[in-house]
Motif scaffolding. Structure first.
Motif, short mmCIF file in Angstrom:
data_model
loop_
_atom_site.label_atom_id
_atom_site.label_comp_id
_atom_site.label_asym_id
_atom_site.label_seq_id
_atom_site.Cartn_x
_atom_site.Cartn_y
_atom_site.Cartn_z
N LYS A 1 41.00 25.44 41.34
CA LYS A 1 41.17 25.88 42.73
C LYS A 1 42.45 26.69 42.86
O LYS A 1 43.37 26.55 42.05
CB LYS A 1 41.17 24.69 43.68
CG LYS A 1 42.17 23.62 43.37
CD LYS A 1 41.96 22.43 44.27
CE LYS A 1 42.72 21.24 43.72
NZ LYS A 1 42.40 20.04 44.44
N ARG A 2 42.48 27.58 43.86
CA ARG A 2 43.61 28.48 44.13
C ARG A 2 43.88 29.46 42.99
O ARG A 2 45.01 29.80 42.69
CB ARG A 2 44.86 27.68 44.48
CG ARG A 2 44.72 26.91 45.79
CD ARG A 2 45.98 26.23 46.22
NE ARG A 2 46.45 25.18 45.33
CZ ARG A 2 46.01 23.93 45.35
NH1 ARG A 2 45.09 23.57 46.20
NH2 ARG A 2 46.49 23.05 44.51
N HIS A 3 42.81 29.91 42.32
CA HIS A 3 42.90 30.96 41.31
C HIS A 3 41.90 32.06 41.66
O HIS A 3 40.84 31.79 42.23
CB HIS A 3 42.57 30.42 39.92
CG HIS A 3 43.71 29.73 39.27
ND1 HIS A 3 44.20 28.52 39.71
CD2 HIS A 3 44.49 30.08 38.22
CE1 HIS A 3 45.21 28.15 38.95
NE2 HIS A 3 45.42 29.08 38.04
N TYR A 4 42.23 33.28 41.31
CA TYR A 4 41.35 34.42 41.54
C TYR A 4 40.51 34.68 40.29
O TYR A 4 40.99 34.48 39.18
CB TYR A 4 42.18 35.67 41.84
CG TYR A 4 42.91 35.61 43.15
CD1 TYR A 4 42.32 36.10 44.30
CD2 TYR A 4 44.19 35.07 43.23
CE1 TYR A 4 42.98 36.05 45.52
CE2 TYR A 4 44.86 35.02 44.44
CZ TYR A 4 44.25 35.51 45.58
OH TYR A 4 44.91 35.45 46.77
N TYR A 5 39.28 35.12 40.50
CA TYR A 5 38.45 35.51 39.37
C TYR A 5 37.43 36.55 39.82
O TYR A 5 37.11 36.68 40.99
CB TYR A 5 37.76 34.29 38.73
CG TYR A 5 36.60 33.74 39.51
CD1 TYR A 5 35.30 34.10 39.19
CD2 TYR A 5 36.80 32.86 40.57
CE1 TYR A 5 34.23 33.58 39.91
CE2 TYR A 5 35.75 32.35 41.28
CZ TYR A 5 34.45 32.72 40.94
OH TYR A 5 33.40 32.22 41.66
N ARG A 6 36.95 37.30 38.87
CA ARG A 6 35.85 38.24 39.08
C ARG A 6 35.12 38.38 37.75
O ARG A 6 35.59 37.91 36.71
CB ARG A 6 36.35 39.58 39.61
CG ARG A 6 37.18 40.38 38.66
CD ARG A 6 37.63 41.65 39.34
NE ARG A 6 38.30 42.51 38.38
CZ ARG A 6 38.54 43.78 38.60
NH1 ARG A 6 38.19 44.34 39.73
NH2 ARG A 6 39.14 44.51 37.70
N PHE A 7 33.97 39.04 37.78
CA PHE A 7 33.17 39.13 36.57
C PHE A 7 32.31 40.39 36.60
O PHE A 7 32.11 41.00 37.64
CB PHE A 7 32.27 37.89 36.42
CG PHE A 7 31.45 37.58 37.64
CD1 PHE A 7 30.22 38.18 37.84
CD2 PHE A 7 31.92 36.71 38.60
CE1 PHE A 7 29.47 37.91 38.97
CE2 PHE A 7 31.18 36.42 39.73
CZ PHE A 7 29.95 37.02 39.91
N LYS A 8 31.82 40.75 35.40
CA LYS A 8 30.86 41.84 35.29
C LYS A 8 29.94 41.55 34.11
O LYS A 8 30.34 40.94 33.11
CB LYS A 8 31.52 43.20 35.14
CG LYS A 8 32.11 43.49 33.78
CD LYS A 8 32.60 44.93 33.71
CE LYS A 8 33.28 45.20 32.39
NZ LYS A 8 33.69 46.59 32.26
N CYS A 9 28.70 41.99 34.23
CA CYS A 9 27.71 41.87 33.17
C CYS A 9 28.00 42.95 32.13
O CYS A 9 28.12 44.12 32.48
CB CYS A 9 26.31 42.03 33.76
SG CYS A 9 25.02 42.04 32.51
N ILE A 10 28.12 42.56 30.87
CA ILE A 10 28.36 43.54 29.82
C ILE A 10 27.17 43.66 28.87
O ILE A 10 27.24 44.38 27.88
CB ILE A 10 29.66 43.23 29.05
CG1 ILE A 10 29.63 41.84 28.44
CG2 ILE A 10 30.87 43.43 29.93
CD1 ILE A 10 30.81 41.54 27.54
#
Length: 79
Positions: A54-63
């Motif tokens: 909790k209280r962390h940033y994240y993002r993602f992308k399909c590779i």
């Protein structure tokens, strides 16, 4: 595929992410302007899970060439 999601942030939710199909690149950081950590998970081979506190940033992308499927397990009851 190959498009980043927006930065996600949850104040009270720990998350455990894994990839059921395809390959996904995750980018995580503690502060929005902080140093990011890159993690790649793929469905082939040994299964792995990524813990996002909790209280962390994240993002993602399909590779991968085709669409990927992310499994997200959370520790919060959603009503």
């Amino acid at each position: 595929p190959n498009t980043w999601s927006m930065w996600k942030f949850y104040e009270k939710r720990n998350q455990y992410l894994t990839v059921a199909s395809g390959s996904v690149e995750f980018s995580c950081k503690e502060k929005l302007d902080g140093k990011k950590k890159i993690i790649i998970l793929c469905s082939s081979g040994q299964p792995f899970a990524l813990h996002i506190p909790k209280r962390h940033y994240y993002r993602f992308k399909c590779i991968s060439k085709d669409k990927a499927l992310i499994v997200n397990i959370i520790d919060e009851v959603i009503k």
